[in-house]
Design a protein around this motif. Sequence first.
Motif, short mmCIF file in Angstrom:
data_model
loop_
_atom_site.label_atom_id
_atom_site.label_comp_id
_atom_site.label_asym_id
_atom_site.label_seq_id
_atom_site.Cartn_x
_atom_site.Cartn_y
_atom_site.Cartn_z
N UNK A 1 0.82 -1.20 0.00
CA UNK A 1 0.00 0.00 0.00
C UNK A 1 0.85 1.25 0.00
N UNK A 2 0.48 2.24 0.79
CA UNK A 2 1.22 3.50 0.82
C UNK A 2 1.04 4.14 2.19
N UNK A 3 1.98 5.05 2.54
CA UNK A 3 1.90 5.79 3.78
C UNK A 3 2.42 7.19 3.52
N UNK A 4 1.83 8.18 4.14
CA UNK A 4 2.29 9.56 3.98
C UNK A 4 3.39 9.86 4.99
N UNK A 5 4.46 10.51 4.54
CA UNK A 5 5.56 10.88 5.43
C UNK A 5 5.08 11.92 6.43
N UNK A 6 5.33 11.68 7.70
CA UNK A 6 4.93 12.62 8.75
C UNK A 6 6.02 13.66 9.03
N UNK A 7 7.23 13.43 8.49
CA UNK A 7 8.36 14.32 8.74
C UNK A 7 9.12 14.53 7.44
N UNK A 8 9.98 15.54 7.42
CA UNK A 8 11.00 15.63 6.38
C UNK A 8 12.05 14.56 6.68
#
Length: 509
Positions: A40-47
């Motif tokens: 699937x996919x995950x959104x980056x929570x940090x730089x």
Amino acid sequence: MTEPKSAEVVVPLVPKDGADDVGLVRSDVRRGTLIRLSGGAVAALDDIPAGHKIAVRAIAKNAPVRKYGEVIGVALRDIPPGSHVHLHNLGVGPHSVGTAPLAAGTPVWTPPAVPTRDHFLGYRRADGRAATRNHIAVLPTVNCSATVARMIAQTANARIESPSLDGVIALTHELGCGMAEGTAGDDILRRTLRGYARHANVAGVLLVSLGCEVNQPENIFGEELAVETVAIQDLGGTAATVNAALDRIAAMSSQIAGLVREPISVSELTLGLQCGGSDAYSGLTANPTLGVAADLLVAAGGRVVLGETPEIYGAEHLLRRRAATPPVGDRIDELIAWWQAYTARNDAELDNNPSRGNRAGGITTIWEKSLGAVLKGGTSPLNDVVAYAEPVTAPGLSFMDTPGYDPVSATGMVAGGANLLAFTTGRGSVFGSRPTPCFKISTTTRLYKQMRGDIDFDAGPAMSRDDQIQYGTLLFEALVDMASGAPSKSEALGFGTEEIVPWRMGAVV
């Protein structure tokens, strides 16, 4: 509606899908970037900087965190999916978390490929040893004679021209006095200097003594090794010593002037394995690629030496699993216990090993660094464990007890008989190791292009096992070429004498 940007993430060397808790981002990731995963996919929570880790699933506080299918540390707090995983939320826990006991047995091994070379062009010594280079070594007994040794080598190189001679080298060091005779530090120094003097790549030795030092020539060599010796105090000072030394070296060079290379089996090569300036790609590209080359040399009957004991901490169970006999596996455990006690006595801990550059490159804990570092040793059985600077005699893979500091570790391997060194680097290294040629391997193509004048081989493209076998075979062939006389970048630049650093141990009095 605009689609969110996406980026690739690598979950390195996973034995089965879903085994790792973190992945490696291949380029700089901005917060909100959609990270594509196999499930699937995950959104980056940090730089997240390139080469650093991202959580691919939720990780609870105090839970073990896995990469390479192995534990690299424990979560210092709850870590949501998409988080940057680094020093702020990952640390080492109890040693048992990362190294569950495994019984040593007799491993069954299949090489990853068939060796493509069976010989190199080397020098055959009168006693039968195989050499990859011809050097005359000027070896000071003590730091007090080091400058004179350098003067001798510099003057000799300016005066002597011989196609068979790779150079006169001053193997200077900081030790030789101020330490008690018979101590561990004194024994290590003498063993190291004996190893260099006896090295197959050294065609002649001139020992330079001050005269009053603790480390007297007869204490190092006894009666069993005949070496030329000059003593500064006996000869009346620097100028007289340099002149006397030049006469001795001229005689040595005339004796080796007629030596020519001849075909010698690659089984007579001894390859030392080093890594320095490691980054997160070290365990993904360069180290497993070097591991393939090491396996090919073992399959051809040669010797391979893995070292840097602090950099197997957290991964030593993988070596123990490969031990050819239970005593070899037990020796690995003994070394780790000694290093834990040694660092504690000196107000340090093994997790202090990763450098600032290692951590900037994405490595967080010593366990993570170690799991990548052991990959240099390939997959063959571990046949022997030797002390620092001891001769490496067993065929196949041996482990040498050395510190993780590259010059000290390489010095021990050369003293133990390595006639080739291979050195992987992720941040960039300008290391050399005369009299043994050193071949440097980059973890990324970016680094190779940036430091092309220092690095010999680009392992950056080797991210899959098939690629590692392909590039590892090419690396094996390049190492055989170097053994046959092809100069490494560090040799061409003149590196390799200032990097002689015997392991300093014990009180300096």
